[in-house]
Design a protein around this motif. Sequence first.
Motif, PDB file in Angstrom:
ATOM      1  N   ILE A  59      -6.140   3.297   4.037  1.00  0.00           N
ATOM      2  CA  ILE A  59      -5.774   4.223   2.897  1.00  0.00           C
ATOM      3  C   ILE A  59      -4.316   4.470   3.284  1.00  0.00           C
ATOM      4  O   ILE A  59      -3.980   5.240   4.361  1.00  0.00           O
ATOM      5  N   ASP A  60      -3.155   4.059   2.362  1.00  0.00           N
ATOM      6  CA  ASP A  60      -1.783   4.463   2.728  1.00  0.00           C
ATOM      7  C   ASP A  60      -1.182   3.922   4.156  1.00  0.00           C
ATOM      8  O   ASP A  60      -0.333   4.811   4.650  1.00  0.00           O
TER       9      ASP A  60
ATOM     10  N   ILE B  25      -4.655   5.851  -2.201  1.00  0.00           N
ATOM     11  CA  ILE B  25      -5.330   4.910  -2.438  1.00  0.00           C
ATOM     12  C   ILE B  25      -5.386   3.549  -1.755  1.00  0.00           C
ATOM     13  O   ILE B  25      -4.315   3.316  -1.274  1.00  0.00           O
ATOM     14  N   ASP B  26      -6.581   2.737  -1.551  1.00  0.00           N
ATOM     15  CA  ASP B  26      -6.336   1.626  -0.720  1.00  0.00           C
ATOM     16  C   ASP B  26      -5.945   0.870  -1.653  1.00  0.00           C
ATOM     17  O   ASP B  26      -6.614  -0.211  -1.870  1.00  0.00           O
ATOM     18  N   ASN B  27      -4.735   0.495  -2.114  1.00  0.00           N
ATOM     19  CA  ASN B  27      -4.287  -0.380  -2.972  1.00  0.00           C
ATOM     20  C   ASN B  27      -4.529  -1.829  -2.610  1.00  0.00           C
ATOM     21  O   ASN B  27      -4.931  -2.699  -3.579  1.00  0.00           O
TER      22      ASN B  27
ATOM     23  N   ASN C 214      -3.193   7.249   8.987  1.00  0.00           N
ATOM     24  CA  ASN C 214      -2.049   6.457   8.540  1.00  0.00           C
ATOM     25  C   ASN C 214      -0.721   6.807   9.245  1.00  0.00           C
ATOM     26  O   ASN C 214       0.399   6.314   8.834  1.00  0.00           O
TER      27      ASN C 214
ATOM     28  N   ASP D 182       0.883  -1.494   0.149  1.00  0.00           N
ATOM     29  CA  ASP D 182       0.113  -0.006  -0.132  1.00  0.00           C
ATOM     30  C   ASP D 182       0.823   1.434   0.027  1.00  0.00           C
ATOM     31  O   ASP D 182       0.963   1.770   0.991  1.00  0.00           O
TER      32      ASP D 182
END
Length: 334
Positions: free
Chosen positions: A41-42, A33-35, A66, A28
Amino acid sequence: SLVIAIVDTGGDLNHSDLQSNIFVDPADPTDGIDNDDDGYIDNNRGWDFSGNSASLIGTPGFIGDNNPTVYSGNRFAHGTMVAGCASASTNDGIGISGVGFKTKLMFTKHYADDQPDNSNSYSSNLYEGVYYAATHGAKIINCSWGNPHPSGIAQDIITHVTMDLGCVVVAAAGNSNSETPLYPAAYDHVLSVASSDENDLRAWFSNYGKTVDIIAPGSNIYTTNYDDSYRTDSGTSLSAPIVSGAAALVWAHNPTFTPLQVAEQLRISADETFYINNSAYVNKLGNGRLDIARALTFQSPSIRASNQILVNSSGNAPWPGENVELYFDFTNYL
């Protein structure tokens, strides 16, 4: 390559003696973006479960962030002190060396940014941090906190994290000079750690009792502190991460071990001669004092009893005066 999670007040992620060992999750990257589609997120350097304001926790719309970095000292420094014991950078000519030797550190933060520096309570649920750590790459989860009130739900989380997700949970036995069990340290599948002092005696403040598994140094420990500094402090909070660092060494040396085997190797290899000068606490400080070199070389069975059942001839709870049968499960973990 192992990761120790510090479920605590957050940490000084920019500390010169910690920053090279901070775990960065490649799944991530920082791009908004919430990869990895995990709901965060991140979150590549851990997660802040308390966020900016303690007053918002529990309200609709509250979200963490985060950034598990701390912004003040005193109690906020707790997680930083714990982290240094576990895995401050080694061979760098700076400050101290953590036991874990290059083991990576993950932080979850459970103090809000605006929480009073003298606050006695974590503002968000620490077991969320335990579960987060277990599902985001940590193999060892350090819990230098607790209370005397057991919870069936918390035990279920610990059992799931250990037996299903494959993590070792290490916890501080407490600083009340008491035999009263502290949780999570006293839960099943947790390695409970008491404190010894400079004279290899039980530290005067350390809890003790049948639920303790091992004892480790915890008196006047020099460790990392908030704002790129150092301090000396005492407590089972510092003994636990010393054992967490040792757990990382044992697991790296024995990569096929299960979490329970890692814990048992530390316990069974502890120095039982510790009890020569601590005879008042026999069987109340685990198998003895942590011996890391021995943990990496000692070979022995480790047989534990569990699931004790006492019944009469009909299989029911006995009445006074009845003949009874006592059943155990015996497991040799090593």
